[in-house]
Write an enzyme that holds these catalytic residues in place. Structure first.
Site, short mmCIF file in Angstrom:
data_model
loop_
_atom_site.label_atom_id
_atom_site.label_comp_id
_atom_site.label_asym_id
_atom_site.label_seq_id
_atom_site.Cartn_x
_atom_site.Cartn_y
_atom_site.Cartn_z
N ILE A 103 18.00 -6.31 8.51
CA ILE A 103 17.05 -7.36 8.89
C ILE A 103 16.15 -6.88 10.02
O ILE A 103 16.62 -6.40 11.06
CB ILE A 103 17.79 -8.65 9.32
CG1 ILE A 103 18.77 -9.10 8.23
CG2 ILE A 103 16.79 -9.76 9.65
CD1 ILE A 103 19.57 -10.34 8.58
N TYR A 104 14.85 -6.99 9.80
CA TYR A 104 13.86 -6.65 10.81
C TYR A 104 13.21 -7.94 11.30
O TYR A 104 13.19 -8.95 10.58
CB TYR A 104 12.77 -5.76 10.22
CG TYR A 104 13.26 -4.38 9.83
CD1 TYR A 104 13.13 -3.31 10.71
CD2 TYR A 104 13.84 -4.15 8.59
CE1 TYR A 104 13.57 -2.04 10.37
CE2 TYR A 104 14.29 -2.88 8.23
CZ TYR A 104 14.15 -1.83 9.12
OH TYR A 104 14.58 -0.58 8.78
N ALA A 105 12.66 -7.91 12.51
CA ALA A 105 11.94 -9.10 13.00
C ALA A 105 10.74 -8.65 13.83
O ALA A 105 10.78 -7.61 14.50
CB ALA A 105 12.85 -9.99 13.83
N ARG A 149 0.83 -1.21 0.00
CA ARG A 149 0.00 0.00 0.00
C ARG A 149 0.86 1.25 0.00
O ARG A 149 0.49 2.27 -0.57
CB ARG A 149 -0.92 0.01 1.23
CG ARG A 149 -2.02 -1.01 1.12
CD ARG A 149 -3.16 -0.72 2.08
NE ARG A 149 -4.17 -1.76 1.94
CZ ARG A 149 -4.28 -2.81 2.75
NH1 ARG A 149 -3.47 -2.95 3.77
NH2 ARG A 149 -5.22 -3.71 2.54
N TYR A 168 -23.96 5.58 28.17
CA TYR A 168 -24.86 4.93 29.13
C TYR A 168 -26.32 4.95 28.69
O TYR A 168 -26.87 5.99 28.34
CB TYR A 168 -24.76 5.59 30.52
CG TYR A 168 -25.97 5.30 31.37
CD1 TYR A 168 -26.26 3.97 31.74
CD2 TYR A 168 -26.84 6.29 31.77
CE1 TYR A 168 -27.39 3.67 32.47
CE2 TYR A 168 -27.98 6.00 32.51
CZ TYR A 168 -28.25 4.68 32.86
OH TYR A 168 -29.37 4.39 33.57
N ASN A 197 -5.34 -18.05 12.91
CA ASN A 197 -4.88 -18.93 13.99
C ASN A 197 -5.88 -18.91 15.15
O ASN A 197 -6.18 -19.94 15.75
CB ASN A 197 -3.56 -18.49 14.63
CG ASN A 197 -2.61 -17.82 13.71
OD1 ASN A 197 -3.00 -16.93 12.96
ND2 ASN A 197 -1.37 -18.24 13.74
N CYS A 198 -6.36 -17.72 15.44
CA CYS A 198 -7.18 -17.54 16.63
C CYS A 198 -8.53 -18.23 16.50
O CYS A 198 -9.21 -18.48 17.50
CB CYS A 198 -7.36 -16.05 16.92
SG CYS A 198 -5.79 -15.15 16.88
N GLY A 256 6.67 -10.11 15.71
CA GLY A 256 5.76 -11.20 16.08
C GLY A 256 6.22 -12.05 17.25
O GLY A 256 7.01 -11.62 18.10
N SER A 283 -1.73 -16.48 5.76
CA SER A 283 -2.74 -15.58 6.32
C SER A 283 -4.02 -16.29 6.77
O SER A 283 -5.10 -15.90 6.39
CB SER A 283 -3.08 -14.51 5.27
OG SER A 283 -3.81 -13.47 5.86
P1 FAD Z 1 2.62 -16.88 12.83
O1 FAD Z 1 1.31 -16.24 12.62
O2 FAD Z 1 2.68 -18.20 13.52
O3 FAD Z 1 3.31 -17.01 11.42
C1 FAD Z 1 4.61 -17.51 11.28
C2 FAD Z 1 4.70 -18.32 10.00
O4 FAD Z 1 6.07 -18.38 9.62
C3 FAD Z 1 4.24 -19.76 10.18
O5 FAD Z 1 3.15 -20.03 9.33
C4 FAD Z 1 5.47 -20.60 9.82
O6 FAD Z 1 5.15 -21.75 9.06
C5 FAD Z 1 6.28 -19.64 9.01
N1 FAD Z 1 7.72 -19.91 9.06
C6 FAD Z 1 8.48 -20.09 10.18
N2 FAD Z 1 9.75 -20.29 9.84
C7 FAD Z 1 9.82 -20.24 8.50
C8 FAD Z 1 10.88 -20.39 7.56
N3 FAD Z 1 12.12 -20.61 7.96
N4 FAD Z 1 10.58 -20.30 6.25
C9 FAD Z 1 9.31 -20.06 5.82
N5 FAD Z 1 8.27 -19.91 6.67
C10 FAD Z 1 8.53 -20.00 7.98
N6 FAD Z 1 -3.54 -14.30 19.67
C11 FAD Z 1 -4.43 -13.39 20.12
O7 FAD Z 1 -4.07 -12.22 20.29
N7 FAD Z 1 -5.73 -13.74 20.37
C12 FAD Z 1 -6.18 -15.02 20.20
O8 FAD Z 1 -7.37 -15.31 20.42
C13 FAD Z 1 -5.26 -16.00 19.75
N8 FAD Z 1 -5.65 -17.29 19.58
C14 FAD Z 1 -4.75 -18.21 19.11
C15 FAD Z 1 -5.17 -19.51 18.95
C16 FAD Z 1 -4.29 -20.47 18.47
C17 FAD Z 1 -4.76 -21.87 18.30
C18 FAD Z 1 -2.95 -20.10 18.13
C19 FAD Z 1 -1.99 -21.11 17.60
C20 FAD Z 1 -2.52 -18.79 18.32
C21 FAD Z 1 -3.41 -17.84 18.81
N9 FAD Z 1 -3.01 -16.51 19.02
C22 FAD Z 1 -3.92 -15.59 19.48
C23 FAD Z 1 -1.62 -16.08 18.79
C24 FAD Z 1 -1.42 -15.44 17.43
O9 FAD Z 1 -1.95 -16.28 16.46
C25 FAD Z 1 0.07 -15.20 17.21
O10 FAD Z 1 0.52 -14.30 18.19
C26 FAD Z 1 0.39 -14.62 15.83
O11 FAD Z 1 -0.05 -15.47 14.82
C27 FAD Z 1 1.89 -14.39 15.70
O12 FAD Z 1 2.20 -13.97 14.41
P2 FAD Z 1 3.61 -14.33 13.74
O13 FAD Z 1 3.60 -13.72 12.40
O14 FAD Z 1 4.70 -14.00 14.69
O15 FAD Z 1 3.60 -15.93 13.65
#
Ligand code: FAD
Length: 445
Positions: free
Chosen positions: A277-279, A21, A426, A41-42, A281, A38
């Site tokens: 490099i940024y990180a 964007r 209210y 997860n939640c 999550g 995308s």
């Molecule tokens: P993710 O969303 O996990 O994405 C990381 C991705 O990177 C993964 O798909 C993985 O396969 C990929 N990856 C990793 N290493 C590599 C690599 N070397 N090469 C290529 N790909 C790679 N949070 C809330 O705030 N509220 C909720 O209700 C909630 N419920 C949840 C319920 C469940 C069952 C789960 C599992 C999580 C929940 N969470 C919730 C937490 C939330 O989903 C995470 O905090 C969020 O997804 C983190 O985002 P992320 O991008 O760091 O990791």
């Protein structure tokens, strides 16, 4: 500019969409090890519970849809296996073809998330009915087990958010659930006097709650679980949800700086120890909003917000991450449990003693209008400043609103005196002329 993103779910996909964007020119390549990008997860526990009936509803974006809409190169089933910082390339393994190649970057964004912890428990590797839950394949496996094997009993190990949500959803599927937790309470964000409400409620809902006990071994292909106390549980399905560990292998092997517990260290711009490099999550260590202490909070809001900040930074917009407050919420059967900021256990860990707490039990709305239930609300504030340090709320209705107002007040640096001045909406079906948040402020000041 060529921007590579590792991880295509919460943080990665947000970064990619915001980047596009802001910048129509850059080349954006997003790598995802799994098949799906995308996804929600939640929502996964609720699909297993059949509260969310459609599997498709979990898939927020598809590879084709997102590639086209945002004009980006999305490579699923592609694992980044190494970062070559000198050459500014990554090594990528195409998991479909088994081939490996290198890809050059100007900027690299890591959003690899966190993996469910699987400790080396005896018998775990041979157990075929023990599952962890992180992604769509995990969800499919658990749902297929429930649908096909029709287990009558299940054990959930770990009473965090995912464990409690899974317990509820398995009960919803008609399964008798035992929840085992090593600590003396479930749901760590709550202090003990608050969490006792949840303990009673899950027990009332038919869950057998075993606290202060852990798994010692699995036996007979996982159909028996031995606990540290000597107790043996029979189970036809086990969910192991005892926490997550950051996916830090790439960062580690390429020499990026890590925190004490192995999370990737970043500054307020989400930049790692390598300026290219940024990180973001679940994999990173950031700071807590209130005390600037190191914070590791694996939740969706930080991942999304950090994704936006990285995209801003890459596009030259000055945007800084303010730190994580840890605001969270969960549905625990018929109750809502929400919290923000620090609880007393966390304050004790940080050595803080200059605080006070108050507890109130106001109605969720005017008592004379039907359907009002008390909310148990705890407010923790610094003395003498009145700065709000945290809040916890548990109740049937209206908890989310009050905790969100208090979370907003904390970000706005409002004190307990200031929240008596909040003019909140209210009418009898929604609140009282003196809202529970105002009331907490009056009692505290
Ligand atoms: P993710 O969303 O996990 O994405 C990381 C991705 O990177 C993964 O798909 C993985 O396969 C990929 N990856 C990793 N290493 C590599 C690599 N070397 N090469 C290529 N790909 C790679 N949070 C809330 O705030 N509220 C909720 O209700 C909630 N419920 C949840 C319920 C469940 C069952 C789960 C599992 C999580 C929940 N969470 C919730 C937490 C939330 O989903 C995470 O905090 C969020 O997804 C983190 O985002 P992320 O991008 O760091 O990791």
């Amino acid at each position: 500019k060529k921007i590579l993103i590792v991880g295509g779910v919460a943080g990665g996909a947000t970064t990619a969409a915001r980047l596009r964007r802001l910048d129509e020119e850059s080349q954006i390549v997003m790598f995802e090890r799994g098949e799906y990008i995308s996804f929600a997860n939640c929502g996964l526990p609720y699909y297993i519970g059949e509260v969310i009936p459609q599997r498709d509803a979990l898939l927020v974006q598809t590879v084709d849809g997102m590639s086209e809409r945002f004009n980006m190169d999305i490579r699923n089933l592609s694992e980044v296996t190494a970062i070559n910082r000198e050459k500014k390339t990554v090594t990528v393994k195409n998991l479909k073809l088994g081939t490996t190649y290198e890809e050059r970057y100007d900027v690299l964004v890591l959003s690899p998330g966190a993996n469910p912890i699987k400790p080396p428990i005896k018998g775990l590797d041979e157990a075929d009915n023990v599952f962890t839950l992180r992604n769509i394949p995990d969800t499919d496996a658990i749902k297929a087990h429930v649908d096909n094997k029709k287990p009558k009993s299940a054990v959930v190990i770990g009473g965090g958010f995912i464990g409690v949500e899974m317990a509820e959803n398995l009960v919803h599927r008609g399964i008798k659930v035992t929840l085992v937790e090593m600590a003396d309470q479930i749901m760590a964000p709550f202090d003990s006097e608050m969490v006792s409400i949840l303990h009673k409620h899950v027990t009332d809902m038919g869950v057998e709650l075993i606290l202060s006990d852990g798994v010692s071994y699995f036996d007979q292909k996982g159909t028996k679980i031995g606990l540290n106390s000597g107790k043996v549980l029979d189970t036809e399905l086990t969910i192991l949800s005892i926490g997550v560990r950051p996916e830090n292998e790439l960062a580690k092997s390429s020499g990026l700086e890590l925190g004490e517990r192995g999370h990737i260290k970043v500054d307020q711009n989400m930049m790692t120890s390598d300026p290219n490099i940024y990180a973001i999550g679940d994999a990173i260590e950031t700071i807590d909003y209130i005390y600037n202490e190191p914070a590791m909070v694996p939740l969706a809001w930080p991942a999304n917000k950090q994704g936006r900040i990285v995209a801003d930074r890459i596009c030259g917009i000055d945007s800084k991450y303010p730190g994580t407050l840890g605001t969270s919420i969960a549905k625990v059967f018929d109750l809502t449990a929400a919290s923000t900021g620090h609880n007393e256990k966390a304050l004790a860990r940080l050595g803080k003693t200059n605080y006070k707490t108050i507890h109130i039990h106001p109605g969720s709305h005017a008592g004379y209008y039907p359907g009002a239930f008390p909310i148990s609300l705890k407010l923790i504030f610094e003395v003498p400043s009145g700065k709000i340090l945290g809040a916890q709320g548990i109740g049937y209705d209206g908890v989310d609103k009050r905790i969100d107002v208090i979370a907003t007040a904390i970000k706005g640096n409002l004190t307990v005196r200031d929240i008596t001045n909040l003019e909140l909406a209210y009418a009898p079906p929604y609140s009282s002329a003196k809202d529970p948040v105002n009331m907490a402020g009056y009692v505290a000041s």
